[in-house]
Design an enzyme around this catalytic site. Structure first.
Site, PDB file in Angstrom:
ATOM      1  N   ASP A 190      29.349-105.108  17.382  1.00  0.00           N
ATOM      2  CA  ASP A 190      30.064-106.355  17.610  1.00  0.00           C
ATOM      3  C   ASP A 190      31.192-106.451  16.575  1.00  0.00           C
ATOM      4  O   ASP A 190      31.400-105.521  15.782  1.00  0.00           O
ATOM      5  CB  ASP A 190      29.107-107.551  17.535  1.00  0.00           C
ATOM      6  N   ALA A 191      31.889-107.564  16.548  1.00  0.00           N
ATOM      7  CA  ALA A 191      33.031-107.716  15.639  1.00  0.00           C
ATOM      8  C   ALA A 191      32.630-107.647  14.171  1.00  0.00           C
ATOM      9  O   ALA A 191      33.452-107.322  13.316  1.00  0.00           O
ATOM     10  CB  ALA A 191      33.746-109.049  15.921  1.00  0.00           C
TER      11      ALA A 191
END
Length: 169
Positions: free
Chosen positions: A30-31
């Site tokens: 994810d980010a």
């Protein structure tokens, strides 16, 4: 026709814990750089596939010569710690049960000495053309049964609701 790969006998097949290396890339995270939970399923699948290949039974050979494919029937996962961007992981696979038309694998994902995930995966044997359940043919069944290792924990079972929650929506 290409030469058929030599299938190892149970005495020469890999009997120790099998491990497949995985590196974590941006596409896996994810980010925040933490591996997305569904990505672990792909790592587990790769390790089971490579375990079968190491036994002399690659997926294409099983389909072509035995009209056989395996599909996940059930999984139990325990996420213990997160994997992160650029981690080097080891994904293990060991056969803990082989029945006439299914097999159960105990799997784990580690980063060095850290255990990140444990799983138990039941795969069903299917006819490659119809995707209907079928028996694992000999000599494959015998060779797989010879590779079974005793379970360390309780076996994968059908999920049942916790006591007192049967009628809750």
């Amino acid at each position: 026709m290409a030469d058929r790969p030599r299938h190892p006998s149970p005495s020469t097949a890999l009997k120790s814990m099998f491990s497949h290396p995985v590196r974590i890339y941006w596409e896996d995270t994810d980010a925040g750089g933490v591996v997305y939970h569904a990505q672990y399923l792909a790592y587990l699948e790769r390790a089971r596939t490579e375990w079968m290949r190491a036994q002399g039974y690659g997926q294409e050979l099983l389909r072509r010569e035995y009209d056989l494919v395996f599909a996940v029937r059930a999984m139990q996962l325990d996420f213990l710690k997160p994997a992160r961007l650029d981690d080097a992981l080891q994904v293990s696979a060991e056969l803990v049960e082989c029945r006439r038309a299914s097999a159960v694998f105990a799997q784990a994902i580690r980063r060095g000495d850290d255990l990140l995930l444990t799983s138990e995966v039941r795969v069903a044997a299917l006819d490659a053309g119809s995707f209907r359940p079928r028996a694992i043919p000999e000599p494959l069944l015998g060779e797989l049964k010879a590779l079974e290792r005793p379970r360390q924990d309780k076996p994968l079972q059908a999920h049942s609701p916790a006591k007192g929650t049967e009628n809750q929506a």
